[in-house]
Design a protein around this motif. Sequence first.
Motif, PDB file in Angstrom:
ATOM      1  N   TYR A  88       0.838  -1.203   0.000  1.00 59.58           N
ATOM      2  CA  TYR A  88       0.000   0.000   0.000  1.00 59.58           C
ATOM      3  C   TYR A  88       0.869   1.248   0.000  1.00 59.58           C
ATOM      4  O   TYR A  88       0.676   2.161  -0.820  1.00 59.58           O
ATOM      5  N   ASP A  89       1.832   1.299   0.902  1.00 57.32           N
ATOM      6  CA  ASP A  89       2.694   2.483   0.991  1.00 57.32           C
ATOM      7  C   ASP A  89       3.507   2.672  -0.287  1.00 57.32           C
ATOM      8  O   ASP A  89       3.709   3.805  -0.740  1.00 57.32           O
ATOM      9  N   LYS A  90       3.965   1.578  -0.876  1.00 58.38           N
ATOM     10  CA  LYS A  90       4.719   1.669  -2.124  1.00 58.38           C
ATOM     11  C   LYS A  90       3.830   2.195  -3.251  1.00 58.38           C
ATOM     12  O   LYS A  90       4.269   3.012  -4.078  1.00 58.38           O
ATOM     13  N   ALA A  91       2.581   1.733  -3.286  1.00 54.75           N
ATOM     14  CA  ALA A  91       1.657   2.202  -4.320  1.00 54.75           C
ATOM     15  C   ALA A  91       1.336   3.685  -4.149  1.00 54.75           C
ATOM     16  O   ALA A  91       1.287   4.437  -5.127  1.00 54.75           O
ATOM     17  N   VAL A  92       1.124   4.103  -2.916  1.00 53.26           N
ATOM     18  CA  VAL A  92       0.847   5.520  -2.646  1.00 53.26           C
ATOM     19  C   VAL A  92       2.037   6.380  -3.075  1.00 53.26           C
ATOM     20  O   VAL A  92       1.863   7.458  -3.659  1.00 53.26           O
ATOM     21  N   GLU A  93       3.235   5.898  -2.809  1.00 54.27           N
ATOM     22  CA  GLU A  93       4.435   6.615  -3.239  1.00 54.27           C
ATOM     23  C   GLU A  93       4.449   6.779  -4.764  1.00 54.27           C
ATOM     24  O   GLU A  93       4.740   7.859  -5.290  1.00 54.27           O
ATOM     25  N   GLY A  94       4.128   5.710  -5.479  1.00 56.05           N
ATOM     26  CA  GLY A  94       4.089   5.771  -6.932  1.00 56.05           C
ATOM     27  C   GLY A  94       3.012   6.709  -7.443  1.00 56.05           C
ATOM     28  O   GLY A  94       3.227   7.451  -8.406  1.00 56.05           O
ATOM     29  N   ILE A  95       1.837   6.680  -6.804  1.00 54.81           N
ATOM     30  CA  ILE A  95       0.740   7.566  -7.203  1.00 54.81           C
ATOM     31  C   ILE A  95       1.155   9.027  -7.048  1.00 54.81           C
ATOM     32  O   ILE A  95       0.948   9.850  -7.948  1.00 54.81           O
ATOM     33  N   ARG A  96       1.731   9.353  -5.908  1.00 55.63           N
ATOM     34  CA  ARG A  96       2.139  10.742  -5.664  1.00 55.63           C
ATOM     35  C   ARG A  96       3.185  11.200  -6.673  1.00 55.63           C
ATOM     36  O   ARG A  96       3.120  12.323  -7.192  1.00 55.63           O
ATOM     37  N   MET A  97       4.124  10.334  -6.974  1.00 55.25           N
ATOM     38  CA  MET A  97       5.171  10.695  -7.923  1.00 55.25           C
ATOM     39  C   MET A  97       4.585  10.898  -9.318  1.00 55.25           C
ATOM     40  O   MET A  97       4.933  11.870 -10.013  1.00 55.25           O
ATOM     41  N   ALA A  98       3.676  10.008  -9.726  1.00 57.50           N
ATOM     42  CA  ALA A  98       3.063  10.124 -11.050  1.00 57.50           C
ATOM     43  C   ALA A  98       2.242  11.398 -11.166  1.00 57.50           C
ATOM     44  O   ALA A  98       2.309  12.116 -12.174  1.00 57.50           O
ATOM     45  N   LEU A  99       1.468  11.712 -10.146  1.00 54.81           N
ATOM     46  CA  LEU A  99       0.661  12.930 -10.164  1.00 54.81           C
ATOM     47  C   LEU A  99       1.554  14.175 -10.197  1.00 54.81           C
ATOM     48  O   LEU A  99       1.267  15.139 -10.915  1.00 54.81           O
ATOM     49  N   ALA A 100       2.637  14.145  -9.430  1.00 55.41           N
ATOM     50  CA  ALA A 100       3.550  15.294  -9.385  1.00 55.41           C
ATOM     51  C   ALA A 100       4.193  15.541 -10.741  1.00 55.41           C
ATOM     52  O   ALA A 100       4.528  16.686 -11.075  1.00 55.41           O
ATOM     53  N   ARG A 101       4.346  14.482 -11.557  1.00 56.21           N
ATOM     54  CA  ARG A 101       4.962  14.624 -12.871  1.00 56.21           C
ATOM     55  C   ARG A 101       3.938  14.834 -13.986  1.00 56.21           C
ATOM     56  O   ARG A 101       4.300  14.814 -15.164  1.00 56.21           O
ATOM     57  N   GLY A 102       2.667  14.997 -13.601  1.00 57.78           N
ATOM     58  CA  GLY A 102       1.662  15.374 -14.578  1.00 57.78           C
ATOM     59  C   GLY A 102       0.943  14.229 -15.264  1.00 57.78           C
ATOM     60  O   GLY A 102       0.260  14.434 -16.278  1.00 57.78           O
ATOM     61  N   PHE A 103       1.044  13.020 -14.731  1.00 55.32           N
ATOM     62  CA  PHE A 103       0.358  11.877 -15.323  1.00 55.32           C
ATOM     63  C   PHE A 103      -1.076  11.775 -14.815  1.00 55.32           C
ATOM     64  O   PHE A 103      -1.373  12.170 -13.679  1.00 55.32           O
ATOM     65  N   ARG A 104      -1.939  11.213 -15.643  1.00 52.83           N
ATOM     66  CA  ARG A 104      -3.264  10.823 -15.197  1.00 52.83           C
ATOM     67  C   ARG A 104      -3.123   9.568 -14.337  1.00 52.83           C
ATOM     68  O   ARG A 104      -2.415   8.645 -14.689  1.00 52.83           O
ATOM     69  N   VAL A 105      -3.817   9.531 -13.209  1.00 53.86           N
ATOM     70  CA  VAL A 105      -3.774   8.364 -12.337  1.00 53.86           C
ATOM     71  C   VAL A 105      -5.190   8.025 -11.887  1.00 53.86           C
ATOM     72  O   VAL A 105      -5.929   8.894 -11.408  1.00 53.86           O
ATOM     73  N   THR A 106      -5.562   6.767 -12.059  1.00 56.50           N
ATOM     74  CA  THR A 106      -6.824   6.252 -11.549  1.00 56.50           C
ATOM     75  C   THR A 106      -6.497   5.052 -10.658  1.00 56.50           C
ATOM     76  O   THR A 106      -5.352   4.623 -10.572  1.00 56.50           O
ATOM     77  N   THR A 107      -7.504   4.515 -10.003  1.00 59.40           N
ATOM     78  CA  THR A 107      -7.308   3.300  -9.211  1.00 59.40           C
ATOM     79  C   THR A 107      -8.301   2.244  -9.654  1.00 59.40           C
ATOM     80  O   THR A 107      -9.355   2.552 -10.211  1.00 59.40           O
ATOM     81  N   ASN A 108      -7.945   0.985  -9.433  1.00 61.78           N
ATOM     82  CA  ASN A 108      -8.903  -0.098  -9.651  1.00 61.78           C
ATOM     83  C   ASN A 108      -8.931  -0.972  -8.410  1.00 61.78           C
ATOM     84  O   ASN A 108      -7.897  -1.337  -7.854  1.00 61.78           O
TER      85      ASN A 108
END
Length: 368
Positions: free
Chosen positions: A150-170
């Motif tokens: 969970y923590d690793k995924a949250v880290e990835g989500i934050r990094m992707a959003l900070a770099r301007g990527f679209r992020v969704t969850t399933n």
Amino acid sequence: MGVPGPVSQMWAVSSYVVRQKLKGRKQYPLVLMLEPLLRCNLACAGCGKIQYPAHVLKKQLTPEECFRAVEECGAPVVSIPGGEPLMHPQIVEIVNGLIARKKFIYLCTNALLLSERLHEFTPSKYLSFSVHMDGQREHHDFSVCREGTYDKAVEGIRMALARGFRVTTNTTLFDGADPVSVRQFFDEMMDLGVEGMMLSPGYTYDKAPDQEHFLSRKKTRNLFRQILSNRSEKWSFNLSPLFLEFLMGKRHYRCTPWGMPTYNIFGWQKPCYLLQDGYADTFDELLRETNWENYGTESGNPKCANCMVHSGYEASAVNDTFSSLGGFLATVRATLFNKYNDPDSMPGASPRPADSGPLVQITAAPKA
């Protein structure tokens, strides 16, 4: 509740469906489920994809095979599940090729490799990282059989959003899910800034190690009614609003398994992403030679009896939207008036899944 996704995606999907209707096509794909590989760096107890022998898990589609399948199918949206797509050495080439073809891509990932591979991708309105999140920290880590995910995924989500990527969850929900915890999880994802959330009840894969916690249809409706009634305004779902009503028991749909066809290392999977009753060499053969009447809850097929999964029924909901004025107006109403106030469905605290016990790591899939 906001409307997820860029306007260009909504327009592309809407205009595509209208064209199919004008052509009189009753069976048309909406989303291609493109599996470039089946191996993964996790071994989740509810997964039916990674229980193959090592020689199968080492195989993968080439970019050219992926492009050919996408062009053959013609669907405007391509979901790239697996396995774990970020383990494919040519996944960036595959994604860039689909972007060049103006396909809207949902790259499904557990995000364990996202932070280290993110620099290889370029932000685009056509690309969304769809991160597998099965609930709050403890529940998610238990579901995927590994602590810290969970923590690793949250880290990835934050990094992707900070770099301007679209992020969704399933998110896949199983028997024993706590409605209160799920609703808190929705708040957590919205606070992170994800674009939208995709939901589905768990399906009984024959190959899944854990066969005890899949949902019946009655339990599915009860669970989703508790979760989705009295809805928070900040929640945004990456799903048809009519499909969400279907999960709540407010609508009845027949399965349209051809709506989200699957292509993988074996070919075009019959009849759908969830069942394996043979393979076709071409998409046209899949449509022509699959006995569709043998599938869906109305067919009496015991394998389909409890299925309410998004890959079988969201296309049914989208079809309903464009089949009649009534369907279109119902979609508008469900989009605008989506709180679903229901004093009888206020979720109360419920116990954890029965005897979850300590985390047990199933043998992970071998790397290539």
